[in-house]
Design a protein around this motif. Structure first.
Motif, PDB file in Angstrom:
ATOM      1  N   CYS A  95      -8.823   1.490  -6.415  1.00  0.00           N
ATOM      2  CA  CYS A  95      -8.494   0.073  -6.470  1.00  0.00           C
ATOM      3  C   CYS A  95      -6.995  -0.079  -6.226  1.00  0.00           C
ATOM      4  O   CYS A  95      -6.199   0.783  -6.628  1.00  0.00           O
ATOM      5  CB  CYS A  95      -8.858  -0.453  -7.858  1.00  0.00           C
ATOM      6  SG  CYS A  95      -8.483  -2.181  -8.153  1.00  0.00           S
ATOM      7  N   ALA A  96      -6.615  -1.176  -5.577  1.00  0.00           N
ATOM      8  CA  ALA A  96      -5.207  -1.398  -5.261  1.00  0.00           C
ATOM      9  C   ALA A  96      -4.864  -2.873  -5.404  1.00  0.00           C
ATOM     10  O   ALA A  96      -5.733  -3.740  -5.245  1.00  0.00           O
ATOM     11  CB  ALA A  96      -4.905  -0.929  -3.850  1.00  0.00           C
ATOM     12  N   ALA A  97      -3.596  -3.134  -5.684  1.00  0.00           N
ATOM     13  CA  ALA A  97      -3.109  -4.503  -5.823  1.00  0.00           C
ATOM     14  C   ALA A  97      -1.812  -4.666  -5.041  1.00  0.00           C
ATOM     15  O   ALA A  97      -0.967  -3.773  -5.024  1.00  0.00           O
ATOM     16  CB  ALA A  97      -2.875  -4.851  -7.283  1.00  0.00           C
ATOM     17  N   GLU A  98      -1.688  -5.809  -4.391  1.00  0.00           N
ATOM     18  CA  GLU A  98      -0.478  -6.117  -3.650  1.00  0.00           C
ATOM     19  C   GLU A  98      -0.093  -7.571  -3.878  1.00  0.00           C
ATOM     20  O   GLU A  98      -0.958  -8.463  -3.827  1.00  0.00           O
ATOM     21  CB  GLU A  98      -0.676  -5.874  -2.153  1.00  0.00           C
ATOM     22  CG  GLU A  98       0.579  -6.098  -1.324  1.00  0.00           C
ATOM     23  CD  GLU A  98       0.368  -5.817   0.149  1.00  0.00           C
ATOM     24  OE1 GLU A  98      -0.689  -5.250   0.511  1.00  0.00           O
ATOM     25  OE2 GLU A  98       1.253  -6.173   0.950  1.00  0.00           O
ATOM     26  N   ARG A  99       1.187  -7.804  -4.105  1.00  0.00           N
ATOM     27  CA  ARG A  99       1.680  -9.162  -4.320  1.00  0.00           C
ATOM     28  C   ARG A  99       1.797  -9.850  -2.965  1.00  0.00           C
ATOM     29  O   ARG A  99       2.862  -9.901  -2.350  1.00  0.00           O
ATOM     30  CB  ARG A  99       3.025  -9.135  -5.043  1.00  0.00           C
ATOM     31  CG  ARG A  99       3.546 -10.499  -5.438  1.00  0.00           C
ATOM     32  CD  ARG A  99       2.761 -11.121  -6.573  1.00  0.00           C
ATOM     33  NE  ARG A  99       3.203 -12.464  -6.867  1.00  0.00           N
ATOM     34  CZ  ARG A  99       4.106 -12.786  -7.764  1.00  0.00           C
ATOM     35  NH1 ARG A  99       4.694 -11.825  -8.471  1.00  0.00           N
ATOM     36  NH2 ARG A  99       4.448 -14.031  -7.966  1.00  0.00           N
ATOM     37  N   THR A 100       0.653 -10.372  -2.528  1.00  0.00           N
ATOM     38  CA  THR A 100       0.580 -11.046  -1.244  1.00  0.00           C
ATOM     39  C   THR A 100      -0.558 -12.043  -1.299  1.00  0.00           C
ATOM     40  O   THR A 100      -1.434 -11.932  -2.159  1.00  0.00           O
ATOM     41  CB  THR A 100       0.358 -10.053  -0.086  1.00  0.00           C
ATOM     42  OG1 THR A 100       0.355 -10.773   1.153  1.00  0.00           O
ATOM     43  CG2 THR A 100      -0.971  -9.332  -0.229  1.00  0.00           C
ATOM     44  N   GLY A 102      -2.488 -12.554   1.414  1.00  0.00           N
ATOM     45  CA  GLY A 102      -3.469 -12.209   2.430  1.00  0.00           C
ATOM     46  C   GLY A 102      -4.211 -10.933   2.108  1.00  0.00           C
ATOM     47  O   GLY A 102      -4.678 -10.725   0.996  1.00  0.00           O
ATOM     48  N   GLN A 103      -4.327 -10.090   3.097  1.00  0.00           N
ATOM     49  CA  GLN A 103      -5.036  -8.826   2.959  1.00  0.00           C
ATOM     50  C   GLN A 103      -4.125  -7.769   2.358  1.00  0.00           C
ATOM     51  O   GLN A 103      -2.923  -7.752   2.633  1.00  0.00           O
ATOM     52  CB  GLN A 103      -5.509  -8.382   4.341  1.00  0.00           C
ATOM     53  CG  GLN A 103      -6.237  -7.064   4.378  1.00  0.00           C
ATOM     54  CD  GLN A 103      -6.642  -6.664   5.789  1.00  0.00           C
ATOM     55  OE1 GLN A 103      -6.572  -7.464   6.706  1.00  0.00           O
ATOM     56  NE2 GLN A 103      -7.081  -5.436   5.947  1.00  0.00           N
ATOM     57  N   VAL A 104      -4.701  -6.890   1.566  1.00  0.00           N
ATOM     58  CA  VAL A 104      -3.940  -5.755   1.044  1.00  0.00           C
ATOM     59  C   VAL A 104      -3.691  -4.791   2.191  1.00  0.00           C
ATOM     60  O   VAL A 104      -4.634  -4.294   2.812  1.00  0.00           O
ATOM     61  CB  VAL A 104      -4.699  -5.050  -0.088  1.00  0.00           C
ATOM     62  CG1 VAL A 104      -3.956  -3.798  -0.515  1.00  0.00           C
ATOM     63  CG2 VAL A 104      -4.877  -5.980  -1.279  1.00  0.00           C
ATOM     64  N   LYS A 105      -2.419  -4.525   2.466  1.00  0.00           N
ATOM     65  CA  LYS A 105      -2.058  -3.567   3.507  1.00  0.00           C
ATOM     66  C   LYS A 105      -1.100  -2.510   2.974  1.00  0.00           C
ATOM     67  O   LYS A 105      -1.182  -1.343   3.384  1.00  0.00           O
ATOM     68  CB  LYS A 105      -1.404  -4.302   4.686  1.00  0.00           C
ATOM     69  CG  LYS A 105      -2.347  -5.225   5.433  1.00  0.00           C
ATOM     70  CD  LYS A 105      -1.664  -5.860   6.644  1.00  0.00           C
ATOM     71  CE  LYS A 105      -2.632  -6.751   7.411  1.00  0.00           C
ATOM     72  NZ  LYS A 105      -1.990  -7.385   8.592  1.00  0.00           N
ATOM     73  N   TYR A 106      -0.217  -2.897   2.094  1.00  0.00           N
ATOM     74  CA  TYR A 106       0.776  -1.978   1.525  1.00  0.00           C
ATOM     75  C   TYR A 106       0.771  -2.158   0.004  1.00  0.00           C
ATOM     76  O   TYR A 106       1.607  -2.856  -0.554  1.00  0.00           O
ATOM     77  CB  TYR A 106       2.163  -2.268   2.099  1.00  0.00           C
ATOM     78  CG  TYR A 106       2.187  -2.259   3.599  1.00  0.00           C
ATOM     79  CD1 TYR A 106       2.230  -3.458   4.320  1.00  0.00           C
ATOM     80  CD2 TYR A 106       2.120  -1.072   4.315  1.00  0.00           C
ATOM     81  CE1 TYR A 106       2.234  -3.462   5.703  1.00  0.00           C
ATOM     82  CE2 TYR A 106       2.129  -1.068   5.698  1.00  0.00           C
ATOM     83  CZ  TYR A 106       2.174  -2.266   6.382  1.00  0.00           C
ATOM     84  OH  TYR A 106       2.173  -2.267   7.758  1.00  0.00           O
TER      85      TYR A 106
END
Length: 120
Positions: A95-100, A102-106
């Motif tokens: 599982c991953a989280a990104e402060r964005t 849109g789509q999780v990319k980084y």
């Protein structure tokens, strides 16, 4: 800081289903896009992502129609429903989280992973 804990992995026969869960703590989940990845030899490949703002979803072509990502912001939890599993789906799933929006990319944060094994 965001902590992510995956669960729901295990051993399943080909054609079967599993639902992975990712419990998040530390921040308001709705501010983050959430995603699922899996580790394959030489790469951690993207599988699915869901935005925090409007719930838009994104999928890897090979899992479209078989995997479904969803989230429950009230429970700070993200899910990956996996159907029609194949032996080649065997991997450690993250599982991953990104402060964005849109789509999780980084990803900014990763869980520790859960093993999924699909027997033929």
């Amino acid at each position: 800081q965001v902590q992510l804990v995956e669960s729901g992995g295990g051993l399943v026969q080909a054609g079967g289903s599993l639902r992975l869960s990712c419990a998040a703590s530390g921040r308001t989940l709705s501010r983050y896009a959430m995603g699922w990845f899996r580790q394959v030899p030489g790469d951690r490949e993207f599988l699915a992502s869901i935005s925090g703002s409007d719930g838009s979803t994104y999928y890897r072509d090979s899992v479209k129609g078989r995997f479904t990502i969803s989230r429950d912001n009230a429970k700070n939890t993200v899910y990956l429903q996996m159907n029609s599993l194949k032996p080649e789906d065997t991997a450690v799933y993250y599982c991953a989280a990104e402060r964005t929006q849109g789509q999780v990319k980084y990803p900014d944060y990763w869980g520790r992973g859960t093993q999924v094994t699909v027997s033929s």
